[in-house]
Scaffold this motif. Sequence first.
Motif, PDB file in Angstrom:
ATOM      1  N   HIS A 144       0.859  -1.211   0.131  1.00 56.76           N
ATOM      2  CA  HIS A 144       0.036  -0.086  -0.086  1.00 56.76           C
ATOM      3  C   HIS A 144       0.841   1.236  -0.120  1.00 56.76           C
ATOM      4  O   HIS A 144       0.273   2.102  -0.241  1.00 56.76           O
ATOM      5  CB  HIS A 144      -0.895  -0.223   1.167  1.00 56.76           C
ATOM      6  CG  HIS A 144      -2.009  -0.997   1.112  1.00 56.76           C
ATOM      7  ND1 HIS A 144      -2.734  -1.462   2.171  1.00 56.76           N
ATOM      8  CD2 HIS A 144      -2.488  -1.764  -0.066  1.00 56.76           C
ATOM      9  CE1 HIS A 144      -3.553  -2.616   1.878  1.00 56.76           C
ATOM     10  NE2 HIS A 144      -3.194  -2.853   0.436  1.00 56.76           N
ATOM     11  N   ALA A 203      -4.667   3.207  -3.115  1.00 53.35           N
ATOM     12  CA  ALA A 203      -3.339   2.470  -3.091  1.00 53.35           C
ATOM     13  C   ALA A 203      -3.371   1.186  -4.220  1.00 53.35           C
ATOM     14  O   ALA A 203      -4.491   1.022  -4.693  1.00 53.35           O
ATOM     15  CB  ALA A 203      -3.000   1.710  -1.818  1.00 53.35           C
ATOM     16  N   VAL A 205      -4.156  -2.350  -4.654  1.00 53.38           N
ATOM     17  CA  VAL A 205      -4.835  -3.191  -3.889  1.00 53.38           C
ATOM     18  C   VAL A 205      -4.587  -4.848  -4.411  1.00 53.38           C
ATOM     19  O   VAL A 205      -4.676  -4.862  -5.599  1.00 53.38           O
ATOM     20  CB  VAL A 205      -6.144  -2.762  -3.313  1.00 53.38           C
ATOM     21  CG1 VAL A 205      -6.301  -1.718  -2.584  1.00 53.38           C
ATOM     22  CG2 VAL A 205      -7.149  -3.054  -4.642  1.00 53.38           C
ATOM     23  N   PRO A 236      -7.122   0.647   0.150  1.00 52.07           N
ATOM     24  CA  PRO A 236      -6.669  -0.278   1.004  1.00 52.07           C
ATOM     25  C   PRO A 236      -6.947  -0.981   1.887  1.00 52.07           C
ATOM     26  O   PRO A 236      -6.579  -2.166   2.253  1.00 52.07           O
ATOM     27  CB  PRO A 236      -5.098   0.443   1.305  1.00 52.07           C
ATOM     28  CG  PRO A 236      -5.581   1.925   1.398  1.00 52.07           C
ATOM     29  CD  PRO A 236      -6.724   2.006   0.309  1.00 52.07           C
TER      30      PRO A 236
END
Length: 340
Positions: A144, A203, A205, A236
Amino acid sequence: MSKDHPPGLDPERLRAHLDRVRPGLARGPLTARLIEGGRSNLTYAVTDGVSRWVVRRPPLGHVLDTAHDMEREHRVISALHGTAVPVPRTELLCPDETVLGAPFYVMEHVDGTPYRRPEELAELGPERTRRVVLSLVDTLVDLHAVHPVEAGLADFGRPQGFLGRQLRRWGKQLDASRSRELPGIDELHTALDRALPDSPAPAVVHGDYRLDNVLIGPDDTLRAVLDWEMSTLGDPLTDLGLLMMYSGLRLPPGTPVGTTGDAPGHPTPAELAEAYAARSGRDVSRISWYTAFASFKLAVILEGIHYRHALGRTVGADFDRIGALVPVFVEQGLSTLREG
C-alpha cells in the motif's frame, strides 16, 4: 500430439510458443501439472527437467466479465518486481488464445509454502506462526506504500468511488451466477451500500490477500505474493478487511476453503488491524464494514465456482462442497455488520 497433460495446458504447444517468442528459455521437452488449491484461475507447474516455471490461465468454462484478466495480472506483477513487495519475475504474456485456448502468462517458480490449514502452521509452533502471519501485515503495508505513478500503474484502476463501484460489480457478478435462492445475500448487499465508508488515499490493492496466497520460505520470510487477478487501484482497507475475515474464520475440518486462525500463536483479527494501523498510520475504525464486505465478496466468488461446477466446467477436487459454504459467509457478513 500427446494427450498426457492436464486440462487447459498442452506442453508441446507451450514449448512451440516459447521457442518462437523466447528461444532458449526451455531446453528440453516440457511436462506440466495442475497446482491444486486454486478455485479460480488455473495454475500449472511446468518444467523442462532443469528449470521450472508457473503458467496461469483462466478457467475452462464460465468466465465472468472483468475477471480472469491475464494481461492485468501480468502487468501488476511485472510492475511490482523490484519494489519492497516480493513477487515472481514474469517471463512472458501470451494474449493469443490459439496457443492454449485462452490467454496466459509464464513466470518464474518461487520455492515456498502456502499455509492453508491450522495443522500446517501448528508444525511451526506458536512463535513462528505469529511471526509468519504478522509478516503478511508488513508486506501489505509495503504494497500500500507503492506509489502507483512511480510503478507505472497510474491508470491501473479508478479509485474515485471505488467502494460503491465494487459493490455494484460484485452484485452484477452475483447476478451472473445466480442459479438458486440465497437467503440474506441481497440484504447483506443493501446493508453494505447503506453504510458505505469514506475511503482513505488510494493504493495498489491485491484484492485477495491472505496467507494461502503467499509463499513462506523455510526461514519464515515471505518469499512471494501470488494470485493478483483481482488487483487494482482502490481502497487499501479492503485488503486488510479480507485478511481479518480469513483470520477470524472458523469452519469445520475438511472444509475446501482454507482457514488458519485456529493455529496456536495466530494473531487475532484485532491484532492484525492494530499492527497495520501502527505501521501504516491509517485509520482502521471502520474496519468492520470492510470485513463484512470481504464476506460478501467471498460468498459471490464461491457462488460463481458453484455455478461453474453445476455446469460441469471446473477442474480439481472438492468443488461439489463449495456451494454449501456460501450461506455461511452471507451470515458472517450480516453478523459482522450488526456487531460492528
